[in-house]
Structure formats: structure tokens, C-alpha cells
Design an enzyme around this catalytic site. Structure first.
Site, PDB file in Angstrom:
ATOM      1  CG  HIS A 146      -1.759  -1.154   1.627  1.00  0.00           C
ATOM      2  ND1 HIS A 146      -1.608  -2.181   2.344  1.00  0.00           N
ATOM      3  CD2 HIS A 146      -2.987  -1.632   0.778  1.00  0.00           C
ATOM      4  CE1 HIS A 146      -2.773  -3.065   2.205  1.00  0.00           C
ATOM      5  NE2 HIS A 146      -3.468  -2.638   1.383  1.00  0.00           N
ATOM      6  N   GLY A 186      -2.705  -1.837  -7.432  1.00  0.00           N
ATOM      7  CA  GLY A 186      -1.726  -2.558  -7.440  1.00  0.00           C
ATOM      8  C   GLY A 186      -1.951  -3.720  -8.675  1.00  0.00           C
ATOM      9  CG  ASP A 203      -5.670  -7.148  -5.718  1.00  0.00           C
ATOM     10  OD1 ASP A 203      -6.087  -8.142  -5.198  1.00  0.00           O
ATOM     11  OD2 ASP A 203      -4.823  -6.581  -4.928  1.00  0.00           O
ATOM     12  NE  ARG A 209      -8.631 -12.101   2.287  1.00  0.00           N
ATOM     13  CZ  ARG A 209      -9.111 -11.261   1.228  1.00  0.00           C
ATOM     14  NH1 ARG A 209      -8.444 -10.708   0.317  1.00  0.00           N
ATOM     15  NH2 ARG A 209     -10.396 -10.813   1.312  1.00  0.00           N
TER      16      ARG A 209
HETATM   17  P1  AMP Z   1      -6.532  -3.975  -0.405  1.00  0.00           P
HETATM   18  O1  AMP Z   1      -6.216  -3.126   0.831  1.00  0.00           O
HETATM   19  O2  AMP Z   1      -5.662  -5.396  -0.290  1.00  0.00           O
HETATM   20  O3  AMP Z   1      -7.676  -3.923  -1.115  1.00  0.00           O
HETATM   21  O4  AMP Z   1      -5.429  -3.376  -1.409  1.00  0.00           O
HETATM   22  C1  AMP Z   1      -5.496  -1.952  -1.698  1.00  0.00           C
HETATM   23  C2  AMP Z   1      -4.654  -1.573  -2.941  1.00  0.00           C
HETATM   24  O5  AMP Z   1      -3.415  -1.892  -2.782  1.00  0.00           O
HETATM   25  C3  AMP Z   1      -5.049  -2.403  -4.291  1.00  0.00           C
HETATM   26  O6  AMP Z   1      -4.945  -1.630  -5.477  1.00  0.00           O
HETATM   27  C4  AMP Z   1      -4.002  -3.684  -4.184  1.00  0.00           C
HETATM   28  O7  AMP Z   1      -3.745  -4.008  -5.608  1.00  0.00           O
HETATM   29  C5  AMP Z   1      -2.849  -2.829  -3.543  1.00  0.00           C
HETATM   30  N1  AMP Z   1      -1.919  -3.716  -3.128  1.00  0.00           N
HETATM   31  C6  AMP Z   1      -2.180  -4.846  -2.256  1.00  0.00           C
HETATM   32  N2  AMP Z   1      -1.006  -5.640  -2.126  1.00  0.00           N
HETATM   33  C7  AMP Z   1       0.080  -5.093  -2.771  1.00  0.00           C
HETATM   34  C8  AMP Z   1       1.152  -5.622  -3.042  1.00  0.00           C
HETATM   35  N3  AMP Z   1       1.884  -6.431  -2.608  1.00  0.00           N
HETATM   36  N4  AMP Z   1       1.976  -4.763  -4.032  1.00  0.00           N
HETATM   37  C9  AMP Z   1       1.359  -3.485  -4.745  1.00  0.00           C
HETATM   38  N5  AMP Z   1       0.105  -3.121  -4.413  1.00  0.00           N
HETATM   39  C10 AMP Z   1      -0.675  -3.897  -3.615  1.00  0.00           C
END
Ligand code: AMP
Length: 289
Positions: free
Chosen positions: A37, A147, A150, A191
Site C-alpha cells: 500500500h 496494485g 490484484d 491476508r
Molecule cells: P487492499 O487493501 O488489499 O484492497 O489493497 C489496496 C490496494 O493496494 C489495491 O490496489 C491492491 O492491488 C494494492 N496492493 C495490495 N497488495 C499489494 C502489493 N503487495 N503490491 C502492490 N500493491 C498492492
């Protein structure tokens, strides 16, 4: 950093920031922030004057038997990280602010949303598209950052923004940011903290086995035998199941039987110790000369 819990307060904060012509970058998240993030936020800070980060664990993108209640929530620690990163606005609505009584609309993107995670998580991408569309209208950013971790989600959001003309005038561009990984190659994810120590060690097999499969695709092998070996390797390492493992066209996400001239991606979802991990990596087409 200013924090908003209602759309009215958010709009006032954003319009104050914009008054001198400043640009706004939006980074949507579900919180439990990690380096992945923070990398999105740093990218946004490089190219926009101000960054707004949303933290919202969106119930409509979780299935009935998924981890909505268990999903990690740590608003205070997240807010401290955002402050340290120089974010201008934290948009932290509760469920009632995002989906007031009587909320009745859904955005559904066909095509790129249907296979892969769309098949194993029915309704998931409707929930994602609907909340991201709302976030775009609420914040009206110049750019939004997502990111590649996803990968299918990024494709769904790009399709929605294109189809619904969301990219002008509010969101000038949707920026994909490469996946940030742990030292052993595991893609960072909120996760990952569900994993036991033993499962966390075994989970590193996922990126290793993906690289081995990719070397075979790039060497000209058909996808099926390499994917079968990939699945066996994960199961022997202690994974409970592989939801899918697909060599796919990077743009349409349709499966490929072998690498051709098009840009391709290995996209996988697999379960270990009750946790579902997703990952994807680029597969480079051969240079023909
Ligand atoms: P989330 O909180 O999991 O919904 O992720 C929020 C944003 O962070 C989304 O655009 C994800 O794709 C991105 N994201 C999550 N993990 C990663 C990672 N390891 N590398 C790059 N972006 C990430």
C-alpha cells in the site's frame, strides 16, 4: 492529515485542497496497511500534489462464507502510517456512510470480471466496481492508483472507467503499480497475517513455482503440462487446493494454450491453511527476429 468520515466533510476537504489548482491522487485500500500500500501512496505523491487514501472494508465484495468479520482492522496504526507518508486526506467512511439505508445500485462489468476470481468469488467484482465507482465520484481524483497484485481487479476497474466515461473529467488516469514482495518472493497482502509460521514458510513455494512455470512457457512449452506440475508442487508443499492457475492474455485475461506474440500473465489463486492467496507475474513473449 485530515480525516473524513462523511461525504460532505470529504468534499469540503478535497475542494479546499484543489482551490489553488492542486492535483489529487486517490489510493483506495481496505486498510491493514503494508509496504505494498505504501508503495502505491509514494507513487501517488510523486505525480500528484496531494494524496487521498480511502480505508473501507467493503462488505459487498465479500461472499457469505468469506473473511469479512475476520478481516484485519487497525485504523489508528494505519492513520499513523498515512500521516508519516504525508497523505493529505484519510477517507474513512463507515458502512452506513457508504451504503445508506435504501442503497439499491450495482455496477457489473462483464467479460474480464467473469473468469478466475470472478468464477471462484461470485459477486466479488460487482462489489469492487460499485465501491470504486463511488470512490471516484466522492473524491474526483486526477489519478487513481491500484496494485498489479490484484491484476483482474485492475482490468475490471479500467474497463468500468472506460465504459462509464469515468476517466474524464474526474479521473484522468488509472495507474497500475507493480507488486511489492517479501524477501522470499511472497506477494505482500493484508491476508498473509492469517498464515501460521509453517504455512508462511510453505507459502514461499507459490512465487518460486510460478517462476519455474514461467520459464517453461517462455521456453516454448505448452501451458497445460507446466500448469499441472505447478499445481502438484503447491499441493506437495502443503497447499490445500489451487482455485485456478492460468496462462492468460494480459489484456483480455482469456486463457492461452501456449505463449504466443501477445503479452501474457500467469495468474493464480491457491489456498493454504484456510487462507486464499492470489498472485500473478508477467510472461515475456519471445523476441522474433
Ligand atoms: P487492499 O487493501 O488489499 O484492497 O489493497 C489496496 C490496494 O493496494 C489495491 O490496489 C491492491 O492491488 C494494492 N496492493 C495490495 N497488495 C499489494 C502489493 N503487495 N503490491 C502492490 N500493491 C498492492
Amino acid at each position: 492529515m485530515q480525516t473524513a468520515h462523511t461525504v460532505d466533510v470529504l468534499r469540503k476537504q478535497i475542494s479546499d485542497l484543489r482551490r489553488d489548482g492542486s492535483t489529487i491522487g486517490l489510493v483506495p485500500t481496505m486498510g491493514a496497511l503494508h509496504e505494498g500500500h505504501l508503495t502505491l501512496i509514494r507513487r501517488a505523491r510523486e505525480v500528484c500534489d496531494h494524496v487521498a487514501v480511502s480505508i473501507f472494508v467493503n462488505p459487498t465484495q465479500f461472499g457469505p462464507n468469506e473473511d469479512l468479520d475476520a478481516y484485519p482492522r487497525q485504523m489508528e496504526a494505519d492513520a499513523a502510517m498515512l500521516e508519516a507518508e504525508g497523505c493529505a486526506v484519510l477517507w474513512a467512511p463507515d458502512v452506513e456512510a457508504m451504503y445508506p439505508q435504501g442503497f439499491a445500485s450495482t455496477i457489473s462489468v462483464t467479460g474480464v470480471s467473469e473468469d478466475l476470481c470472478g468464477a471462484s468469488r461470485p459477486g466479488h467484482f460487482d462489489g469492487v466496481a460499485t465501491v470504486v465507482c463511488k470512490l471516484f465520484h466522492q473524491v474526483q481524483p486526477d489519478m487513481a492508483f491500484f496494485g498489479e497484485k490484484d491484476f483482474q481487479q485492475l482490468a475490471v476497474i479500467r474497463a468500468m472507467a472506460r465504459d462509464l466515461d469515468l476517466t474524464q473529467p474526474h479521473v484522468h488516469s488509472i495507474i497500475g503499480v507493480p507488486t511489492v514482495r517479501e524477501a522470499d518472493g511472497l506477494a505482500m497482502s493484508s491476508r498473509n497475517r492469517y498464515l501460521s509460521a509453517a504455512d508462511r514458510t510453505a507459502a514461499a513455494t507459490l512465487p518460486r513455482a510460478m517462476k519455474a512455470a514461467i520459464a517453461r512457457f517462455e521456453g516454448g512449452e505448452m501451458a497445460a503440462p507446466a500448469l499441472a506440475d505447478f499445481e502438484s508442487e503447491l499441493l506437495s508443499a502443503g497447499f490445500a487446493s489451487v482455485d485456478y492457475a492460468v496462462l492468460a492474455d494480459s489484456a483480455s485475461l482469456t486463457p492461452l494454450s501456449a505463449l504466443g506474440d501477445e503479452s501474457a500473465r500467469l495468474i493464480v489463486a491457491a489456498r493454504i491453511g484456510g487462507t486464499r492467496l492470489i498472485d500473478n507475474m508477467a510472461v515475456t513473449p519471445p523476441v522474433r527476429g
